[in-house]
Write an enzyme that holds these catalytic residues in place. Sequence first.
Site, PDB file in Angstrom:
ATOM      1  CE  LYS A 123      -4.167  -1.585  -0.029  1.00 25.25           C
ATOM      2  NZ  LYS A 123      -4.366  -2.819   0.708  1.00 25.25           N
ATOM      3  CE  LYS A 164      -9.312 -12.664  -5.331  1.00 25.65           C
ATOM      4  NZ  LYS A 164      -8.719 -11.987  -4.221  1.00 25.65           N
ATOM      5  CE  LYS A 192     -13.914  -4.343  -2.768  1.00 26.69           C
ATOM      6  NZ  LYS A 192     -14.681  -4.999  -1.769  1.00 26.69           N
TER       7      LYS A 192
HETATM    8  P1  AMP Z   1     -12.566  -8.393  -1.166  1.00 27.26           P
HETATM    9  O1  AMP Z   1     -13.902  -7.861  -1.549  1.00 27.26           O
HETATM   10  O2  AMP Z   1     -11.625  -8.468  -2.325  1.00 27.26           O
HETATM   11  O3  AMP Z   1     -12.004  -7.724   0.058  1.00 27.26           O
HETATM   12  O4  AMP Z   1     -12.795  -9.914  -0.771  1.00 27.26           O
HETATM   13  C1  AMP Z   1     -13.479 -10.333   0.380  1.00 27.26           C
HETATM   14  C2  AMP Z   1     -13.405 -11.847   0.429  1.00 27.26           C
HETATM   15  O5  AMP Z   1     -14.129 -12.392  -0.689  1.00 27.26           O
HETATM   16  C3  AMP Z   1     -11.995 -12.433   0.285  1.00 27.26           C
HETATM   17  O6  AMP Z   1     -11.343 -12.628   1.499  1.00 27.26           O
HETATM   18  C4  AMP Z   1     -12.242 -13.768  -0.380  1.00 27.26           C
HETATM   19  O7  AMP Z   1     -12.570 -14.734   0.598  1.00 27.26           O
HETATM   20  C5  AMP Z   1     -13.452 -13.527  -1.220  1.00 27.26           C
HETATM   21  N1  AMP Z   1     -13.110 -13.261  -2.634  1.00 27.26           N
HETATM   22  C6  AMP Z   1     -12.872 -12.077  -3.241  1.00 27.26           C
HETATM   23  N2  AMP Z   1     -12.643 -12.218  -4.564  1.00 27.26           N
HETATM   24  C7  AMP Z   1     -12.736 -13.542  -4.832  1.00 27.26           C
HETATM   25  C8  AMP Z   1     -12.620 -14.348  -6.003  1.00 27.26           C
HETATM   26  N3  AMP Z   1     -12.388 -13.831  -7.199  1.00 27.26           N
HETATM   27  N4  AMP Z   1     -12.779 -15.679  -5.881  1.00 27.26           N
HETATM   28  C9  AMP Z   1     -13.032 -16.236  -4.682  1.00 27.26           C
HETATM   29  N5  AMP Z   1     -13.160 -15.549  -3.551  1.00 27.26           N
HETATM   30  C10 AMP Z   1     -13.022 -14.221  -3.594  1.00 27.26           C
END
Ligand code: AMP
Length: 330
Positions: free
Chosen positions: A111, A194, A197
């Site tokens: 970061k 992956k 967002k």
């Molecule tokens: P984030 O919104 O990126 O902070 O993700 C929150 C949680 O969602 C993460 O800790 C993962 O467990 C899950 N997650 C996010 N993106 C993915 C993805 N593309 N595939 C699987 N799990 C995901």
Amino acid sequence: MKTVLSGIRPTGNLHLGNYYGAMVNFLKMQEEYKCFFFIADWHALTTHPDPKTLHSNVKNILSEYLACGLNPEKSVLYVQSDIPEIAELYLLLNMQAYLGELEKTVSFKEKARQNPNNVNAGLLTYPVLQAADILIHNADYVPVGKDQEQHLEMTRNYAQRFNYKYGVAYFKEPTAFASDQQMIKIPGLDGSGKMGKSEGNAIYLIDEPKTIEKKVKGALTDNGPEGENTSKPDYIENLFTILKVVSTPEVVDYYNNLWNTGATKWYGNLKKQLAEDIINVTTPIRERINEIKNDDAYLHKVVTEGTEKARESARKTLREVREIMGFKPF
Ligand code: AMP
């Protein structure tokens, strides 16, 4: 009963990756464990969110969590900033956190490199706040992705140091919640590894059917297999990975067979099917999100009750921690 804790920063809407990678597991966990699910709005402050949208972002995630099926009768749902005890524990745990270690944290270094003009102390001590989130309920399990494992290790270090320094066996050492399910990784439709967002390749639970169709239609493909039983390139494998979670095994077999026979000109149908099946999964959720978002009385009730339960647990921890550390009331 073992305790599970998970937080999410209110910085965007839930996408298919969040749903299959995290939410599906939460729904199972809430049947088996005492679960705390919270919205980490203090954690979001490191990037100075606009006060005009902070609350609506929290409301969005809360509505989405509820719409996905997190049940406030079974789990404790709350907003981090409603629990002042977390902030006090954060202060106390800061005394167990050493500068050298904090500076070496991978997420901090990343970061700091990305935003050299905003290397604030909150960013540096982010793992300490996370430790406070976890230790305030003495959680056993934290379902975390690979990128968060280091923070969990730091939480264990603070718990150990506290216990050692004060000669107690008070804090548990939380572990990552790992199951086969949790390993599901939803790829993006742009050929990248992956869905996320910040990657700009996500299909959101609140996306309208038309939007989903458009996004799936735009997925990267090619001219088709170059022969029988060839291996799929990543971007085609990605489509199958999503198909596997939203469609029936028969549908997956059907398209796998097409691939294996070396047939061409079926990607259009595959995409149509994929979009339809994604829409089937998301439509009931999207409808509930929109209902819940407009039901302020329900949201107020959920948060009030969740806050009360979370604070009860947090107050108990803090009372005991203060006693161990030698704070005494007059
Ligand atoms: P984030 O919104 O990126 O902070 O993700 C929150 C949680 O969602 C993460 O800790 C993962 O467990 C899950 N997650 C996010 N993106 C993915 C993805 N593309 N595939 C699987 N799990 C995901």
